[in-house]
Design a protein around this motif. Sequence first.
Motif, PDB file in Angstrom:
ATOM      1  N   PHE A 147      -7.572  -6.584  56.655  1.00 16.45           N
ATOM      2  CA  PHE A 147      -6.511  -6.571  55.645  1.00 16.45           C
ATOM      3  C   PHE A 147      -6.090  -5.169  55.221  1.00 16.45           C
ATOM      4  N   VAL A 148      -6.989  -4.199  55.395  1.00 13.47           N
ATOM      5  CA  VAL A 148      -6.690  -2.870  54.864  1.00 13.47           C
ATOM      6  C   VAL A 148      -6.569  -1.805  55.960  1.00 13.47           C
ATOM      7  N   PRO A 161      -4.098  -2.855  59.666  1.00  8.86           N
ATOM      8  CA  PRO A 161      -2.630  -2.835  59.552  1.00  8.86           C
ATOM      9  C   PRO A 161      -2.087  -1.413  59.472  1.00  8.86           C
ATOM     10  N   GLN A 162      -2.812  -0.539  58.772  1.00 12.65           N
ATOM     11  CA  GLN A 162      -2.338   0.832  58.629  1.00 12.65           C
ATOM     12  C   GLN A 162      -2.555   1.631  59.908  1.00 12.65           C
ATOM     13  N   VAL A 219       3.169   3.865  57.933  1.00  9.26           N
ATOM     14  CA  VAL A 219       2.895   3.671  56.514  1.00  9.26           C
ATOM     15  C   VAL A 219       3.557   4.786  55.725  1.00  9.26           C
TER      16      VAL A 219
END
Lengths: 228, 257, 269
Positions: free
Chosen positions: C162-163, C166-167, C242
């Motif tokens: 989740f953290v 994705p980045q 990002v």
Amino acid sequence: MPDFSVITQNLPYLLWGRALEGQPGGLLLTLIMSLEAGVLALVVGVLLALAAWLSGGWTRRILFAWADFIRGIPLIFVIFWLYFLLPSLFGVNLPDTITVVLAIAWFTSAAVMYSTLAGLEALPKGQVEAGLSAGFSRTKVLVNILLPQALPNVLPSLVGVFISLIKDTSLAFIVNVPELTTVAGQVNNRTQIYPTEIFLFTGAVYFLLCGALSLTVHLAGGRRARPA
Amino acid sequence: MTASATPLIELQNVHKWHGDLHVLRGIDLTVSRGEALAIIGPSGSGKSTLIRLVNRLEAISEGEIIIDGVPTARFAGRELRELRSEIGFVFQQFNLYGHLTALDNVSLALRKVRGVPRAKAEARARDLLDRVGLADKAGHFPSQLSGGQQQRVAIARALATDPKIVLFDEPTSALDPEMIGEVLAVIRELPKAGITILVVTHEMAFAREVADRVAFIDGGTILELETPEKFFSAPSHPRTRRFLQQVLSPLSAAEAS
Amino acid sequence: MTGVSFDFAGVLTGQPGQWLLSGFLMTIYVTVVGALLATLLAVLLLGLRIAPLAPARGLAIALVELFRNTPILVQFLFWYFAAYNLLPRSFRDYITAEHPWAVLPVGNVLLAPEFIAAAWGLGVFTAAFLAEELRAGLNAMPRGQKEAALSQGFGHWETLRFVLLPQALANSWQPLVTQYLNLMKLSSLASAISLAELTYQVRQVESYNAHAFEAFAVGTVLYLLLGLVLGQLLIVFGPKPVGARARRRAVKANRSATAAAIVGASGDA
Ligand SMILES: Nc1ncnc2c1ncn2[C@@H]1O[C@H](COP(=O)(O)OP(=O)(O)OP(=O)(O)O)[C@@H](O)[C@H]1O
Ligand SMILES: [Mg+2]
């Protein structure tokens, strides 16, 4: 069950082909082609990087367009094109080995150009200014001040490029130049029933060669050479 | 905040080593429900380490931390994750999730750790953003917010799971001076809502006005633990006096030494 | 080349034209299937590579180094001549049986040993590179991101999912696109195991009516075109770096990113 006697029986052929009759092949030819193409690509690539750095505007744009074109098509097409173009340029048919070496060198010089240029441009601006204010010309600054600093910095990435080049010599298989992959294919065609042993062995040889190179850079403290 | 209230956090003889470095040397500390504790001390004294031990961003080398009557030093896996989700943490560098909007930053853990349905989680996130004065920034990404706004989102995020405890590690140290006030204003509201806060800070005025007690830590030990009045007017330890002199009037301190 | 006349009609129409079209489509099919496989395998490799278990990490390192440090052509030969024949007889019989549903327009057969070996070979080779790019992206993430997630009660895998990922995915999208484009170009080497893709058909046309120049030119243009289109699609529909999200400038950034991805495309084989 794997039966590696097919390797031991054909080992001399796989390692150096018909070198004793004056026709090096197998691993030996892979090494020769890699070194020839490597030196050529290094010289041409660095020269192109210097040219791109010195020249702005159109020259630079043309150099980039050339490099992008070369990197935008499969290497095998560069080889095809040279097969087609070299005879009409030189009027004679060059040996297949030379054609493939030239194609790989040409292809790789684009990567060398990009790596070297990135190294040059990563240097602090102050280096150029200091050189210019000391009275050097731009060319002298480039050759005497920037290049000696940039080359060690880009060495790991150049080794990565060279690893890719070694792997690229396997494409000689497609035009039947008898380097390692081609002779492995020949042995496989002849024996028919040992493909697993033959191609595992071939892969292992490349792995040792490329892996050792990448490990050397890694141990020398640089970033690991990334085949790229 | 009376002494008789059952302690919410109790550190018993807590030690921390980083290799050979003895960072915390036997910390005993009791924090009551709803208390605001300010932790101050020189750089490298172990302040961050101390609060990071409470939610176990750092492993405990020795000792015990009892939270709400439960010894937590041996927690691991699921128990540890549950403990962490009941303790908020606010970082000096905000550490907002860069790929998520303010709203998603606040609601992510609710949805993925607590399993709250999206609509409910987002409604709560909006409430919290409203509470920190950023209702209109819900759709903004961290890169589109000022430092002060980012830190307020980070506080909202820390509050999302309704923690009893929120830990702050120098929440205003990375901020431009004009943004410090807005963040401190949000922090000072928390104890009023019954939330226990431990704040590592260099803001002496904040410690004085908001904290119930101030802990001074140096060389890995708590040298002084007092109400702000006593702490700032009559510090008992010579090292505390010197530290206060340096931070309160740096120029005269430099002359004196 | 004065005095030489070109006969492009000779390669674009009739039987040669058919061959080139079917080869071009085959290149697209094997690229798409190979890319999907590569993505799947890369995720698995990455999972092993960053697992808390040391033997898992060791296995992943060994696999990645193995696939990156041997020529893909040798890998193709291995999968096609050696590994494929180690598959169960019944499976191979099934593959070589007639499957009308697996025959695509212009007669491309997907359920064939050549296609399977090529797509698998491309997938495995590219997966090693994708996994390394992703790992580099993960390593470049600030420590605080992981700490923030842990402090909120996320576990190891949830933090990743989740953290961090994705980045990392968004930040390393450009080198990843480079790898996908490289996969497309490397599919040309599957001609060595008789997959009837574009390069194979170009050579067939060449030996059919000796229109070497025209056939090479058409092949070259098609590869360049496919690279441009594929690169543009991946950049436009891929994750944005990002911080650049929701910014109006995103469109402009895309354009230069595509150029950069194509420029950066390596010839790794
Ligand atoms: N991971 C680590 N490895 C080794 N030493 C560490 C580590 N983390 C912290 N330390 C050391 O532990 C000591 C206490 O660090 P800590 O971060 O708790 O100090 P601090 O009081 O928060 O300081 P500051 O005001 O600078 O944030 C310091 O000497 C620091 O160098
Ligand atoms: Mg600190």
